[in-house]
Design a protein around this motif. Structure first.
Motif, PDB file in Angstrom:
ATOM      1  N   LYS A  63      44.733  24.671  22.344  1.00  0.00           N
ATOM      2  CA  LYS A  63      45.893  25.580  23.005  1.00  0.00           C
ATOM      3  C   LYS A  63      45.651  25.300  24.158  1.00  0.00           C
ATOM      4  CE  LYS A  63      47.881  28.346  19.523  1.00  0.00           C
ATOM      5  NZ  LYS A  63      49.357  28.213  18.954  1.00  0.00           N
ATOM      6  N   LEU A  64      46.664  24.787  25.442  1.00  0.00           N
ATOM      7  CA  LEU A  64      47.361  24.905  26.515  1.00  0.00           C
ATOM      8  C   LEU A  64      46.909  26.051  27.404  1.00  0.00           C
ATOM      9  CD1 LEU A  64      47.027  22.378  28.277  1.00  0.00           C
ATOM     10  CD2 LEU A  64      49.557  21.974  27.832  1.00  0.00           C
ATOM     11  N   LEU A  65      46.192  26.359  27.710  1.00  0.00           N
ATOM     12  CA  LEU A  65      45.868  27.116  28.709  1.00  0.00           C
ATOM     13  C   LEU A  65      44.860  27.181  30.516  1.00  0.00           C
ATOM     14  CD1 LEU A  65      46.362  30.403  29.477  1.00  0.00           C
ATOM     15  CD2 LEU A  65      45.151  31.170  27.686  1.00  0.00           C
ATOM     16  N   LEU A  66      45.504  27.111  30.366  1.00  0.00           N
ATOM     17  CA  LEU A  66      44.859  26.343  32.113  1.00  0.00           C
ATOM     18  C   LEU A  66      43.764  27.397  33.172  1.00  0.00           C
ATOM     19  CD1 LEU A  66      47.375  23.681  33.536  1.00  0.00           C
ATOM     20  CD2 LEU A  66      45.558  23.460  31.773  1.00  0.00           C
ATOM     21  N   GLY A  67      44.887  28.880  33.429  1.00  0.00           N
ATOM     22  CA  GLY A  67      44.174  30.009  33.258  1.00  0.00           C
ATOM     23  C   GLY A  67      44.166  31.052  33.093  1.00  0.00           C
ATOM     24  N   LEU A  68      43.500  32.296  33.745  1.00  0.00           N
ATOM     25  CA  LEU A  68      44.506  33.908  32.981  1.00  0.00           C
ATOM     26  C   LEU A  68      43.933  34.737  34.335  1.00  0.00           C
ATOM     27  CD1 LEU A  68      45.167  35.234  31.025  1.00  0.00           C
ATOM     28  CD2 LEU A  68      43.177  35.536  30.178  1.00  0.00           C
ATOM     29  N   TYR A  69      44.928  35.395  34.153  1.00  0.00           N
ATOM     30  CA  TYR A  69      44.179  37.115  35.133  1.00  0.00           C
ATOM     31  C   TYR A  69      44.072  37.766  33.934  1.00  0.00           C
ATOM     32  CZ  TYR A  69      44.592  41.015  37.802  1.00  0.00           C
ATOM     33  OH  TYR A  69      44.291  42.389  39.185  1.00  0.00           O
ATOM     34  N   SER A  70      43.274  38.387  34.674  1.00  0.00           N
ATOM     35  CA  SER A  70      42.693  39.978  33.862  1.00  0.00           C
ATOM     36  C   SER A  70      42.321  40.964  34.519  1.00  0.00           C
ATOM     37  CB  SER A  70      41.293  39.442  32.623  1.00  0.00           C
ATOM     38  OG  SER A  70      41.759  37.632  31.804  1.00  0.00           O
ATOM     39  N   GLY A  71      43.384  42.081  34.964  1.00  0.00           N
ATOM     40  CA  GLY A  71      42.230  43.128  35.825  1.00  0.00           C
ATOM     41  C   GLY A  71      43.192  43.751  35.929  1.00  0.00           C
ATOM     42  N   VAL A  72      43.590  44.913  37.067  1.00  0.00           N
ATOM     43  CA  VAL A  72      44.819  45.929  37.301  1.00  0.00           C
ATOM     44  C   VAL A  72      45.557  45.312  38.329  1.00  0.00           C
ATOM     45  CG1 VAL A  72      45.876  47.689  37.897  1.00  0.00           C
ATOM     46  CG2 VAL A  72      43.723  47.559  35.735  1.00  0.00           C
ATOM     47  N   ALA A  73      46.562  44.704  38.542  1.00  0.00           N
ATOM     48  CA  ALA A  73      47.031  43.513  39.217  1.00  0.00           C
ATOM     49  C   ALA A  73      47.285  45.096  40.492  1.00  0.00           C
ATOM     50  CB  ALA A  73      48.541  43.056  39.283  1.00  0.00           C
ATOM     51  N   LEU A  74      46.988  44.660  42.159  1.00  0.00           N
ATOM     52  CA  LEU A  74      47.571  45.597  43.488  1.00  0.00           C
ATOM     53  C   LEU A  74      48.458  46.532  43.419  1.00  0.00           C
ATOM     54  CD1 LEU A  74      45.993  43.657  45.956  1.00  0.00           C
ATOM     55  CD2 LEU A  74      44.509  44.769  44.697  1.00  0.00           C
ATOM     56  N   THR A  75      49.084  45.832  42.489  1.00  0.00           N
ATOM     57  CA  THR A  75      50.856  46.903  42.896  1.00  0.00           C
ATOM     58  C   THR A  75      50.844  48.103  41.717  1.00  0.00           C
ATOM     59  OG1 THR A  75      51.691  44.501  41.475  1.00  0.00           O
ATOM     60  CG2 THR A  75      52.165  45.401  43.731  1.00  0.00           C
ATOM     61  N   ASP A  76      49.687  47.742  40.663  1.00  0.00           N
ATOM     62  CA  ASP A  76      49.879  48.958  38.816  1.00  0.00           C
ATOM     63  C   ASP A  76      48.986  49.778  39.803  1.00  0.00           C
ATOM     64  OD1 ASP A  76      52.459  47.405  38.428  1.00  0.00           O
ATOM     65  OD2 ASP A  76      50.991  45.986  37.123  1.00  0.00           O
ATOM     66  N   ARG A  77      47.467  49.229  40.192  1.00  0.00           N
ATOM     67  CA  ARG A  77      46.828  50.521  40.802  1.00  0.00           C
ATOM     68  C   ARG A  77      46.880  51.585  41.363  1.00  0.00           C
ATOM     69  NH1 ARG A  77      42.390  45.942  42.955  1.00  0.00           N
ATOM     70  NH2 ARG A  77      42.485  44.874  41.186  1.00  0.00           N
ATOM     71  N   ASP A  78      46.103  52.661  40.533  1.00  0.00           N
ATOM     72  CA  ASP A  78      46.487  54.375  41.665  1.00  0.00           C
ATOM     73  C   ASP A  78      45.504  54.510  42.175  1.00  0.00           C
ATOM     74  OD1 ASP A  78      44.641  54.675  39.240  1.00  0.00           O
ATOM     75  OD2 ASP A  78      46.069  55.954  38.342  1.00  0.00           O
ATOM     76  N   GLY A  79      45.204  55.633  42.538  1.00  0.00           N
ATOM     77  CA  GLY A  79      44.508  56.305  43.558  1.00  0.00           C
ATOM     78  C   GLY A  79      42.587  56.551  42.831  1.00  0.00           C
ATOM     79  N   GLY A  80      43.007  56.487  42.119  1.00  0.00           N
ATOM     80  CA  GLY A  80      41.133  56.871  40.924  1.00  0.00           C
ATOM     81  C   GLY A  80      41.049  55.087  40.748  1.00  0.00           C
ATOM     82  N   TYR A  81      41.787  54.127  40.554  1.00  0.00           N
ATOM     83  CA  TYR A  81      40.802  52.781  40.128  1.00  0.00           C
ATOM     84  C   TYR A  81      39.995  52.580  41.474  1.00  0.00           C
ATOM     85  CZ  TYR A  81      41.023  47.877  39.588  1.00  0.00           C
ATOM     86  OH  TYR A  81      40.325  46.749  38.894  1.00  0.00           O
ATOM     87  N   GLY A  82      38.831  51.748  40.827  1.00  0.00           N
ATOM     88  CA  GLY A  82      37.981  50.989  41.560  1.00  0.00           C
ATOM     89  C   GLY A  82      36.727  52.070  41.171  1.00  0.00           C
TER      90      GLY A  82
END
Length: 138
Positions: A63-82
Motif C-alpha cells: 500500500k502506498l503510505l509515505l508517512g503517518l502521525y500517531s498521537g494526540v494533536a496539540l489542538t486535541d490535548r487537555d490539561g491531563g495530557y502528558g
C-alpha cells in the motif's frame, strides 16, 4: 524508482527536519521520529481517508503510505495530557518514497513534503488544511 541505503534515507530525513523553520520545530515536544521500510497492517488500519492506495507507480505492491502521525494533536490535548503518555510518533516509510521518486532530488523533496504533512497533523491540521497549503496526501 530511486533506491538509497538505510543510512542515506536517515540522512535525507534528518535534512528534511533541519529544513523546517525553527518557529515550527521549537514547538515540537515529545515526538519520536521513526523510519520503517514499509507500512504494516496496523499502520494501514489507522487510516481514515483513503490515503493508502495501490497505484501503477507502486511497483513493490505494498500500500502506498509515505508517512503517518500517531498521537494526540496539540489542538486535541487537555490539561491531563502528558502524565504518563508515550511520545507521539511520526513514521516515514522508506520503500514507498523510493517507489514514487526517480532521482535524489525528487526523493529529498518528497521526504520533506511528507515530514511537513505529518508535523502538520501534530499541530492539529486536517487533510483539507494541508491540501490547501500544498501539502496534501500523495
Amino acid at each position: 524508482m530511486f533506491i538509497v541505503t538505510d543510512e542515506e534515507f536517515d540522512l535525507i530525513c534528518q535534512q528534511a527536519f533541519d529544513s523546517i523553520p525553527e518557529r515550527f520545530t521549537r514547538d515540537i515536544e515529545n515526538v519520536a521520529f521513526l523510519v520503517e521500510d514499509v507500512p504494516r497492517a496496523h499502520h494501514l488500519e489507522r487510516l481514515e481517508d483513503g490515503t493508502s492506495i495501490a497505484s501503477p507507480d507502486n511497483p513493490s505492491g505494498h500500500k502506498l503510505l509515505l508517512g503517518l502521525y500517531s498521537g494526540v494533536a496539540l489542538t486535541d490535548r487537555d490539561g491531563g495530557y502528558g502524565l504518563g503518555n508515550t511520545p507521539d510518533r511520526i513514521t516515514l516509510f522508506k520503500e514507498p518514497h523510493e517507489d514514487v521518486c526517480d532521482s535524489a532530488e525528487e526523493l529529498q523533496e518528497m521526504v520533506r513534503r511528507t515530514m511537513v504533512h505529518e508535523i502538520g497533523h501534530y499541530f492539529g491540521m486536517d487533510e483539507d488544511q494541508l491540501r490547501d497549503m500544498g501539502y496534501g496526501s500523495a
